[in-house]
Design a protein around this motif. Sequence first.
Motif, PDB file in Angstrom:
ATOM      1  N   TYR A  50       0.846  -1.193   0.000  1.00 23.56           N
ATOM      2  CA  TYR A  50       0.000   0.000   0.000  1.00 23.56           C
ATOM      3  C   TYR A  50       0.886   1.249   0.000  1.00 23.56           C
ATOM      4  CZ  TYR A  50      -3.701  -3.245   1.133  1.00 23.56           C
ATOM      5  OH  TYR A  50      -4.589  -4.280   1.092  1.00 23.56           O
ATOM      6  N   PRO A  51       1.317   1.673  -1.172  1.00 27.26           N
ATOM      7  CA  PRO A  51       2.201   2.846  -1.241  1.00 27.26           C
ATOM      8  C   PRO A  51       1.572   4.063  -0.572  1.00 27.26           C
ATOM      9  CG  PRO A  51       1.996   1.787  -3.389  1.00 27.26           C
ATOM     10  CD  PRO A  51       0.996   1.129  -2.481  1.00 27.26           C
ATOM     11  N   GLY A  52       2.363   4.732   0.241  1.00 28.95           N
ATOM     12  CA  GLY A  52       1.906   5.941   0.912  1.00 28.95           C
ATOM     13  C   GLY A  52       1.210   5.709   2.234  1.00 28.95           C
ATOM     14  N   TYR A  53       0.938   4.456   2.584  1.00 25.35           N
ATOM     15  CA  TYR A  53       0.259   4.143   3.847  1.00 25.35           C
ATOM     16  C   TYR A  53       1.273   3.679   4.892  1.00 25.35           C
ATOM     17  CZ  TYR A  53      -4.461   4.521   2.016  1.00 25.35           C
ATOM     18  OH  TYR A  53      -5.637   4.996   1.500  1.00 25.35           O
ATOM     19  N   PHE A  54       0.983   4.032   6.129  1.00 26.04           N
ATOM     20  CA  PHE A  54       1.859   3.695   7.247  1.00 26.04           C
ATOM     21  C   PHE A  54       1.023   3.134   8.391  1.00 26.04           C
ATOM     22  CE2 PHE A  54       3.751   7.043   4.832  1.00 26.04           C
ATOM     23  CZ  PHE A  54       5.086   6.691   4.767  1.00 26.04           C
ATOM     24  N   ARG A  55       1.730   2.545   9.346  1.00 23.89           N
ATOM     25  CA  ARG A  55       1.086   2.109  10.573  1.00 23.89           C
ATOM     26  C   ARG A  55       1.934   2.578  11.738  1.00 23.89           C
ATOM     27  NH1 ARG A  55       3.423  -2.500  13.109  1.00 23.89           N
ATOM     28  NH2 ARG A  55       4.865  -3.594  11.753  1.00 23.89           N
ATOM     29  N   VAL A  56       1.260   2.809  12.840  1.00 26.41           N
ATOM     30  CA  VAL A  56       1.954   3.205  14.057  1.00 26.41           C
ATOM     31  C   VAL A  56       1.237   2.529  15.217  1.00 26.41           C
ATOM     32  CG1 VAL A  56       0.636   5.327  14.440  1.00 26.41           C
ATOM     33  CG2 VAL A  56       2.968   5.171  15.267  1.00 26.41           C
ATOM     34  N   ASP A  57       2.014   2.094  16.198  1.00 27.23           N
ATOM     35  CA  ASP A  57       1.457   1.410  17.360  1.00 27.23           C
ATOM     36  C   ASP A  57       1.425   2.335  18.561  1.00 27.23           C
ATOM     37  OD1 ASP A  57       1.372  -0.854  15.792  1.00 27.23           O
ATOM     38  OD2 ASP A  57       3.240  -1.674  16.576  1.00 27.23           O
ATOM     39  N   SER A  58       0.404   2.114  19.384  1.00 27.22           N
ATOM     40  CA  SER A  58       0.289   2.815  20.653  1.00 27.22           C
ATOM     41  C   SER A  58      -0.274   1.825  21.659  1.00 27.22           C
ATOM     42  CB  SER A  58      -0.645   4.020  20.518  1.00 27.22           C
ATOM     43  OG  SER A  58      -0.798   4.639  21.772  1.00 27.22           O
ATOM     44  N   GLY A  59       0.583   1.367  22.551  1.00 29.92           N
ATOM     45  CA  GLY A  59       0.152   0.350  23.509  1.00 29.92           C
ATOM     46  C   GLY A  59      -0.302  -0.895  22.773  1.00 29.92           C
TER      47      GLY A  59
END
Length: 93
Positions: A50-59
């Motif tokens: 998925y170009p341009g998409y990111f993920r980030v975790d929080s807890g």
Amino acid sequence: MSRLRVLDFHSQVPKDLDAIEKKQYKQVMGKIVDLMKNPRPNDSKHLAGYPGYFRVDSGEYRACYWFDDLKVFIDSVGPRNDDDVFNTFRRRS
């Protein structure tokens, strides 16, 4: 001085967030708000395929998003210990 981006959500994200307990909600929203200033924190990762998409975790939660110079768009939020957040992301993308 850098300009803050506008924060926008997929129409279902508020429902995703409502399902999170208060303590985790504060953590997740803090992380999401921080993306307005820095959309590429050190712990963010590209979403493969998925170009341009990111993920980030929080807890125990994960947010999938994209950004440009003006906006951060949160596509999905969910538990990070299973693939539900990615399945939700795929359906919404």
